[in-house]
Scaffold this motif. Structure first.
Motif, PDB file in Angstrom:
ATOM      1  N   THR A 157      37.849  41.050  49.062  1.00  0.00           N
ATOM      2  CA  THR A 157      37.869  40.117  47.933  1.00  0.00           C
ATOM      3  C   THR A 157      39.134  40.278  47.108  1.00  0.00           C
ATOM      4  N   THR A 158      39.495  41.531  46.833  1.00  0.00           N
ATOM      5  CA  THR A 158      40.690  41.803  46.033  1.00  0.00           C
ATOM      6  C   THR A 158      41.943  41.285  46.726  1.00  0.00           C
ATOM      7  N   LEU A 161      42.021  37.407  46.547  1.00  0.00           N
ATOM      8  CA  LEU A 161      42.391  36.914  45.219  1.00  0.00           C
ATOM      9  C   LEU A 161      43.871  37.144  44.933  1.00  0.00           C
ATOM     10  N   GLU A 170      43.006  28.904  41.480  1.00  0.00           N
ATOM     11  CA  GLU A 170      41.870  29.766  41.188  1.00  0.00           C
ATOM     12  C   GLU A 170      40.683  29.298  42.016  1.00  0.00           C
ATOM     13  N   THR A 171      39.928  30.260  42.527  1.00  0.00           N
ATOM     14  CA  THR A 171      38.745  29.912  43.289  1.00  0.00           C
ATOM     15  C   THR A 171      37.525  29.806  42.377  1.00  0.00           C
ATOM     16  N   TYR A 172      36.645  28.896  42.711  1.00  0.00           N
ATOM     17  CA  TYR A 172      35.417  28.740  41.937  1.00  0.00           C
ATOM     18  C   TYR A 172      34.415  29.828  42.289  1.00  0.00           C
ATOM     19  N   LEU A 173      34.633  30.462  43.440  1.00  0.00           N
ATOM     20  CA  LEU A 173      33.735  31.516  43.888  1.00  0.00           C
ATOM     21  C   LEU A 173      33.948  32.787  43.074  1.00  0.00           C
ATOM     22  N   ASP A 174      32.886  33.489  42.744  1.00  0.00           N
ATOM     23  CA  ASP A 174      32.972  34.740  42.004  1.00  0.00           C
ATOM     24  C   ASP A 174      31.994  35.725  42.648  1.00  0.00           C
ATOM     25  N   PRO A 176      29.715  38.749  42.785  1.00  0.00           N
ATOM     26  CA  PRO A 176      29.046  39.679  41.879  1.00  0.00           C
ATOM     27  C   PRO A 176      29.400  41.126  42.224  1.00  0.00           C
ATOM     28  N   GLY A 179      33.751  41.392  40.763  1.00  0.00           N
ATOM     29  CA  GLY A 179      34.514  40.767  39.691  1.00  0.00           C
ATOM     30  C   GLY A 179      35.806  40.146  40.204  1.00  0.00           C
ATOM     31  N   ASP A 180      36.650  39.735  39.276  1.00  0.00           N
ATOM     32  CA  ASP A 180      37.885  39.057  39.668  1.00  0.00           C
ATOM     33  C   ASP A 180      39.122  39.935  39.456  1.00  0.00           C
ATOM     34  N   ARG A 181      38.922  41.231  39.303  1.00  0.00           N
ATOM     35  CA  ARG A 181      40.025  42.180  39.175  1.00  0.00           C
ATOM     36  C   ARG A 181      39.808  43.320  40.156  1.00  0.00           C
TER      37      ARG A 181
END
Length: 337
Positions: A157-158, A161, A170-174, A176, A179-181
């Motif tokens: 994921t990292t 991103l 930016e992706t709408y997917l998040d 759980p 996170g986004d960092r």
């Protein structure tokens, strides 16, 4: 009482020294157009090598905390300590910046932008501390397969991103948990390396090669893009960059292998390390005061990076250590450092 692991304390010692080096070296790297090319390369090498410091801080916290079974109130005290330090030093830096440095700041933006840039670390660690008790329970219930799966998801994921950020989309997917960092990934990565450290004992040379190779590649790529653009290129120095993650993880794993993960030090050396590590958080918080004071009066081109970067780093570390040592002698000193 849990026996202190001095392999981790050595990582902590090296990390907070490198944090100061990053901030000093970056001052010169960003002055690419105003300093000599040799000076720039020297500063960049120190900057890039030292970028593993913040990942190591997150990994240390993960290694130390995620394997614990502790009462909820203990984490509450830990969280209060960080919040108290953030509030106190935000006030200090607000007056320091507005009155001494002449830098305006809108207090209405305090939840969005730290009063001083380096306080971002506290903004990043507080949300993690909020959920530590739940992660501790989760980690205790996971086996090796799940550990590896979560790490793979986090790293994947990292990386996704980070690559996506070059497209300015930016992706709408998040995802759980992740996170986004990269910070929670580093947290779990430290726990993972510590938990399975015995499996890495036969790979010391490989880990060293990975660390040196990823760091050298990062330096080369940054130099190439800097020369091409004519400005210091920082994208490969971000903490979400895969090369920084690889360098940080391999360095962390390497130091965990010293003396089979249980380094033995003389009493005098342990006392010195205990002193440095006990003051490390405070040094991180206060050192920018000395660095910004220097920046106010000395431009990068006025003093060679060959002298300024190592000299200034050592001077700031000494002044910060003395200051924090004295602060911790005050009745409330340990709450703000």
């Amino acid at each position: 009482m849990t026996k202190k692991n001095y392999n981790m304390e050595l990582i902590r010692t090296a990390s907070f020294v490198m944090v100061v080096i990053v901030h000093v070296a970056n001052y010169y790297c960003r002055a690419y157009a105003d300093i000599g090319r040799g000076e720039y390369v020297f500063a960049l090498i120190l900057d890039t090598v030292s970028r593993i410091s913040v990942p190591c801080f997150f990994m240390l916290s993960g290694a130390l905390l995620l394997n614990r079974n502790e009462p909820l109130r203990k984490n509450g005290r830990r969280l209060i300590h960080i919040l108290t330090a953030l509030i106190f030093w935000s006030i200090i830096y607000y007056f320091f910046n507005t009155r001494f440095m002449g830098t305006p700041y809108n207090l209405a933006e305090v939840l969005e932008t730290p009063v001083e840039a380096h306080l971002w670390y506290l903004y990043a660690i507080i949300p993690i501390y909020l959920v530590i008790p739940f992660f501790q329970v989760m980690c205790r219930g996971m086996n090796e397969t799940l550990d590896r799966a979560l790490l793979a998801v986090g790293l994947g994921t990292t990386m996704f991103l980070y690559i996506l950020s070059f497209t300015e989309r930016e992706t709408y997917l998040d995802v759980p948990i992740i996170g986004d960092r990269a910070y929670m990934v580093y947290f779990f990565l430290g726990y993972f390396i510590f938990k399975y450290r015995d499996e890495l004992k036969k790979h010391f040379s490989l880990l060293m090669g990975i660390f040196l190779g990823s760091t050298a590649l990062n330096i080369g790529m940054t130099l190439w893009f800097t020369y091409q653009t004519g400005n210091h290129y920082e994208r490969f120095l971000e903490y979400g960059c895969p090369l920084i993650m690889i360098s940080g993880a391999s360095f962390f794993a390497l130091l965990m292998q010293i003396d089979n993960g249980n380094i033995h030090l003389k009493d005098r050396t342990r006392r010195r390390i205990d002193l440095w590590c006990g003051c490390s958080f405070g040094i991180y918080l206060i050192h920018i005061i000395f660095l910004d004071s220097y920046k106010k009066y000395v431009n990068p081109e006025q003093l060679s990076a060959w002298i300024a970067v190592p000299g200034l780093a050592v001077g700031i570390l000494v002044l910060s250590l003395i200051s924090v040592y004295l602060i911790r002698k005050l009745p409330f000193g340990k709450y703000i450092s």
